[in-house]
Write a protein that holds these residues in place. Structure first.
Motif, PDB file in Angstrom:
ATOM      1  N   ARG A 184     -97.932 -13.152 -58.005  1.00 32.07           N
ATOM      2  CA  ARG A 184     -97.842 -11.851 -57.697  1.00 32.07           C
ATOM      3  C   ARG A 184     -95.601 -11.400 -58.116  1.00 32.07           C
ATOM      4  N   LEU A 211     -93.019  -3.182 -52.362  1.00 34.86           N
ATOM      5  CA  LEU A 211     -94.195  -4.261 -51.276  1.00 34.86           C
ATOM      6  C   LEU A 211     -93.746  -3.834 -50.163  1.00 34.86           C
ATOM      7  N   ASP A 260     -89.698  -6.850 -52.693  1.00 29.81           N
ATOM      8  CA  ASP A 260     -89.455  -6.677 -52.101  1.00 29.81           C
ATOM      9  C   ASP A 260     -89.516  -5.220 -51.097  1.00 29.81           C
ATOM     10  N   SER A 307    -104.232  -6.054 -57.294  1.00 27.16           N
ATOM     11  CA  SER A 307    -104.451  -6.126 -55.807  1.00 27.16           C
ATOM     12  C   SER A 307    -106.592  -5.685 -55.059  1.00 27.16           C
ATOM     13  N   THR A 316    -101.682 -15.159 -55.660  1.00 25.85           N
ATOM     14  CA  THR A 316    -100.806 -15.746 -53.779  1.00 25.85           C
ATOM     15  C   THR A 316     -99.527 -14.095 -54.177  1.00 25.85           C
ATOM     16  N   ARG A 317     -98.827 -14.444 -53.662  1.00 23.07           N
ATOM     17  CA  ARG A 317     -97.779 -13.435 -52.970  1.00 23.07           C
ATOM     18  C   ARG A 317     -96.524 -14.023 -54.594  1.00 23.07           C
TER      19      ARG A 317
END
Length: 146
Positions: free
Chosen positions: A29, A124, A121, A18, A25-26
């Motif tokens: 990643r 994250l 998720d 990061s 982009t997400r």
């Protein structure tokens, strides 16, 4: 013996990307993290073989059952009719087993991807919560502005 805390591994595993590349982009990643998890490709290996076998059994089962029915109706010999009944039941059984194999191996690819997505998720979310906690005032009197 050294122990690694969850926060230190999360910082070294994700903090590097990061800070290093803000243009990533997400989705990029996620693809990179998915490759790092080394989840086997669901389209390769034995899963494809079992999936195809399930499809073949689903198609052969009804054909076998209909053929056996027609065979039993075309004769008056009770032994032949009994054999045809056994073949018809084997065809129905093959169709049910084929459907079960097809469902199991067609859903496994989706569920593997879903599990990897959930893991990503949650990772994250943990990173965001850790970042938020680090921004709070350490004395506990005042929260950081949002």
């Amino acid at each position: 013996m050294t122990s690694t805390s969850p926060t230190s591994t999360a910082q070294t595993g994700t903090g590097e990307t990061s800070v290093g590349t803000s243009t990533e982009t997400r989705a990029d990643r996620f693809v990179r993290d998915l490759a790092a998890l080394k989840i086997p490709d669901p389209a390769a290996g034995r899963a494809t073989l079992w999936l195809r076998l399930g499809v073949v059994l689903m198609l052969v089962g009804p054909v076998l059952a209909v053929t056996a029915y027609l065979m039993s109706r075309g004769t008056t010999d009770s032994l032949t009719q009994g054999d045809a009944l056994t073949v018809a039941l084997a065809g129905i059984t093959a169709s049910v087993v084929g459907a079960a194999l097809f469902l199991r191996y067609s859903l496994i690819g989706f569920l593997r991807f879903w599990l990897a997505r959930q893991s990503y998720d949650l990772s994250l979310l943990a990173d965001r919560l850790l970042e938020r906690d680090l921004r709070h005032d350490l004395t506990g009197n005042e929260a950081a502005p949002r």
